[in-house]
Write an enzyme that holds these catalytic residues in place. Structure first.
Site, PDB file in Angstrom:
ATOM      1  N   GLU A  85       0.831  -1.218   0.000  1.00  0.00           N
ATOM      2  CA  GLU A  85       0.000   0.000   0.000  1.00  0.00           C
ATOM      3  C   GLU A  85       0.859   1.260   0.000  1.00  0.00           C
ATOM      4  OE1 GLU A  85      -3.189  -0.009   2.891  1.00  0.00           O
ATOM      5  OE2 GLU A  85      -3.321   2.172   2.817  1.00  0.00           O
ATOM      6  N   LYS A 280      -7.230  -1.013  11.447  1.00  0.00           N
ATOM      7  CA  LYS A 280      -6.631  -1.428  10.160  1.00  0.00           C
ATOM      8  C   LYS A 280      -5.389  -0.568   9.901  1.00  0.00           C
ATOM      9  CE  LYS A 280      -6.121  -1.485   5.506  1.00  0.00           C
ATOM     10  NZ  LYS A 280      -5.221  -0.641   4.724  1.00  0.00           N
TER      11      LYS A 280
END
Ligand code: MEV
Length: 438
Positions: A85, A280
């Site tokens: 990411e 998260k």
């Protein structure tokens, strides 16, 4: 199309690739080329990777990045992170830098106990089972001596074994609930080997325990397995400074920033929809270091989220407060990690990652992983409560869009210049590229 296949695992690697390519791709040669493009040119390295799992056809790369300047307990660390990411590594590095001039991170391992259970069915009087358990308890230790000998030399071993009556929740269901100290290893193999021996001892000893009736002698073991829920293997990570010291370019009003930050954490404490996303963000940091250090991120994920729900409602893992003008942001999380065994001595990049981290003990690794999670959470909340998340995220993501459109170096310069002063969105970048190419 029927894509089922018998005896796939017996195929050679080449046969497996050919089958996949012919079965699923209109251009099999192109598919084969892509699969092989990711093979390692060093045969020994490729063989190593082939043998990590079964039916290997290729390697799936994830970027390995570096977040420097982590001041933890007074010492600087450079953190290797494996993650796909965009913006996660940049955010960690930014947070690390920020806190390095404000006292750094403090981290402490509060406990390091692991858990394993033998789940069994016993049909009979509980009192008799209790007497049986007490009578044979020492045998659980003596009959696992060959397994525990080395671990004991390293200061670990079996801490305790309890008999637990679970029949109010499930008929005839009992457990041997055992706790372990596994020092620098994650301990999964050690724990599972001990448990399987406990199960054997349990069944065998029951057969000759005279007070038992014939039915009671027939203890049935359902399974023996470690638990990835480790609420007594906890590390605490913390940062704190005077509220006014929070000031920097993007935090012009530190009082307002601190108050809003604490509010954002409080929202995650009471609102599960927010808590999941908040956590998260923490896991962005945690998983990346867990992966880089060759640990099992699925085990960590499962355990951490169970811990986040331990009070009956899913909640934030981190907490924040302002007291007497001091801003404190902290987190306590369960992390069962190892720095020996498993992938740690097998995967060359894992070995390197551990070297970069200064060959940490499992306790040190727990601290560094937790700190990276907290840093990540700080970065996310700082963005969310100030500029919004998209600014930083899209700045990093723009590269992915440019790659997707295979832009040339000249195009990149023009595009990046334009978006220095214009809001980046996927649509805006695509439109700009299309316009540029007209
Ligand atoms: C994105 O990967 C993580 C965040 O959504 C975390 C958060 O919202 O706190 C930015």
């Amino acid at each position: 199309m029927n894509n089922s296949i018998a005896g796939f695992s017996k195929f050679t690697k080449e046969e497996k690739i050919n089958w996949i390519a012919n079965e699923y791709f209109t251009n099999p040669q192109e598919a084969i080329a892509i699969i092989k493009q990711y093979w390692n040119s060093n045969e020994a390295v490729q063989k190593l990777h082939d043998e990590f799992i079964e039916n290997t056809i290729s390697n799936f790369y994830l970027p390995m990045g570096i977040a420097p300047n982590f001041l933890v307990n007074g010492k600087y660390y450079t953190i290797p992170m494996v993650i796909e990411e965009s913006s996660v590594v940049a955010a960690a590095a930014k947070s690390a830098k920020f806190w390095s001039t404000r006292g750094g991170f403090k981290a402490t391992v509060l406990s390091s106990e692991k858990i394993g259970q033998v789940h069994f069915i016993y049909k009979g009087e509980f009192e008799k089972l209790e007497i049986f358990f007490k009578t044979i308890k020492t045998k659980f230790y003596s009959e696992t001596e060959s397994i525990t000998k080395n671990m004991q030399k390293r200061g670990g071993g079996i801490l305790d074994i309890e008999l637990r009556n679970k029949t109010t929740e499930l008929e005839n269901y009992y457990q041997l609930h055992a706790t372990f100290e596994t020092k620098d290893s994650m301990g999964a193999n050690f724990i599972n080997s001990c448990l399987e021996q406990f199960a054997k001892t349990l069944v065998e000893e029951a057969q000759s325990f005279e007070p038992f009736s014939e039915e009671e002698k027939g203890i049935q073991v359902v399974m023996s397995i470690l638990s990835n829920y480790v609420p007594n293997c906890i590390v605490r990570a913390e940062v704190s400074c005077k509220v006014e010291e929070l000031a920097e370019k993007k935090i012009e009003n530190p009082d307002e920033f601190a108050a809003k930050f604490v509010q954002a954490v409080k929202i995650a404490e009471i609102e599960p929809y927010r808590a999941v996303t908040h956590n998260k963000g923490i896991m962005n940091g945690i998983d990346a270091v867990v992966l880089a250090s060759g640990n099992d991120f699925r085990a960590v994920e499962a355990g951490v989220h169970a811990y986040a729900s331990r009070k009956g409602k899913y909640s934030s893992l981190s907490h924040a407060k302002i007291e007497n003008g001091i801003f404190t942001f902290w987190m306590e999380i369960p992390l069962a990690l190892g720095t020996v065994g498993g992938l740690t001595s097998l995967h060359p990049l894992v070995k390197m990652a551990l070297e970069i981290l200064g060959k940490p003990s499992a306790h040190e690794l727990m601290q560094l992983v937790a700190v990276t999670g907290l840093a990540q959470n700080f970065a996310a909340l700082r963005s969310l409560t100030t500029t919004g998340i998209q600014e930083g995220h899209m700045k990093m993501h723009i590269n992915n869009i440019l790659n997707q459109f295979q832009t040339s170096d000249e195009e990149r310069v023009i595009i990046k210049k334009h978006f220095e002063n214009n809001t980046i969105s996927h649509a805006a970048v695509v439109a700009f590229i299309e316009n540029l190419r007209k």
